[in-house]
Scaffold this active site. Structure first.
Site, mmCIF file in Angstrom:
data_model
loop_
_atom_site.group_PDB
_atom_site.id
_atom_site.type_symbol
_atom_site.label_atom_id
_atom_site.label_comp_id
_atom_site.label_asym_id
_atom_site.label_seq_id
_atom_site.Cartn_x
_atom_site.Cartn_y
_atom_site.Cartn_z
ATOM 1 C CB ILE A 73 39.171 39.563 39.577
ATOM 2 C CG1 ILE A 73 40.522 39.787 38.867
ATOM 3 C CG2 ILE A 73 39.190 38.380 40.517
ATOM 4 C CD1 ILE A 73 41.657 40.198 39.791
ATOM 5 C CB ALA A 74 37.359 37.162 34.767
ATOM 6 C CB ILE A 75 42.770 36.436 33.221
ATOM 7 C CG1 ILE A 75 43.255 37.409 34.304
ATOM 8 C CG2 ILE A 75 43.736 36.402 32.030
ATOM 9 C CD1 ILE A 75 43.492 38.834 33.865
ATOM 10 C CD GLU A 107 31.590 37.371 48.805
ATOM 11 O OE1 GLU A 107 31.785 37.965 47.721
ATOM 12 O OE2 GLU A 107 31.060 37.924 49.784
ATOM 13 C CG ASN A 112 39.189 29.655 41.388
ATOM 14 O OD1 ASN A 112 40.345 29.355 41.096
ATOM 15 N ND2 ASN A 112 38.527 30.632 40.781
ATOM 16 C CE1 TYR A 119 41.836 36.748 43.873
ATOM 17 C CE2 TYR A 119 40.458 35.084 44.881
ATOM 18 C CZ TYR A 119 40.723 35.937 43.829
ATOM 19 O OH TYR A 119 39.885 35.979 42.748
#
Length: 149
Positions: A73-75, A107, A112, A119
């Site tokens: 998952i990334a922005i 994971e 981070n 989460y």
């Protein structure tokens, strides 16, 4: 106000998704990996987040029976801090609940903290450590999970 859309990833999205990938990860996936995920992996489901028709984020999920795992998952860095990651993650949770998934895991790098905070907002809790999980640095990963049912 900007228009935000979350939709299923298409083949034609891979180049823009790679831009997000390269801007977000020290060991980004390749074009081939994304195509393999989309074409050959029947457990894989990928979605993009667009702002004003530009892909600025994405998420990948593997769903096997009633277990789901976030693969990535990334922005884009320039779009972080605008709750887009939260919106994308919320979309995933709703989708998984709708299809009857019972558990979600992922994971995350020990370092981070921002992602871990996100989460936790959705109820994920640490379940263990994968030692030396990340090949670029040898950093450990925290396994986080949540019961969805």
């Amino acid at each position: 106000m900007s228009e935000v859309v979350i939709r299923k990833m298409e083949f034609t999205d891979v180049e823009q998704v790679l831009e997000v990938e390269r801007a977000s990860f020290t060991t980004p996936w390749t074009t081939d990996v994304f195509y393999q995920e989309i074409v050959d992996n029947h457990h894989a489901h990928y979605f993009v987040l667009e702002v004003d028709e530009k892909i600025v984020g994405y998420v990948g999920i593997w769903i096997v029976v009633d277990d789901a795992q976030i693969t990535n998952i990334a922005i884009m860095p320039d779009y972080r801090g605008q709750s887009l990651g939260e919106r994308l993650f919320g979309f995933v949770i709703q989708l998984l609940q709708h299809i009857g998934a019972k558990r979600l895991s992922l994971e995350v790098r020990v370092s981070n903290i921002a992602a871990q905070r996100l989460y936790r907002k959705f109820g994920l809790v640490p379940g263990g450590i994968r030692k030396n999980y990340y090949t670029d640095s040898g950093e450990d990963a925290i396994v986080m999970w949540v019961n969805l049912s």
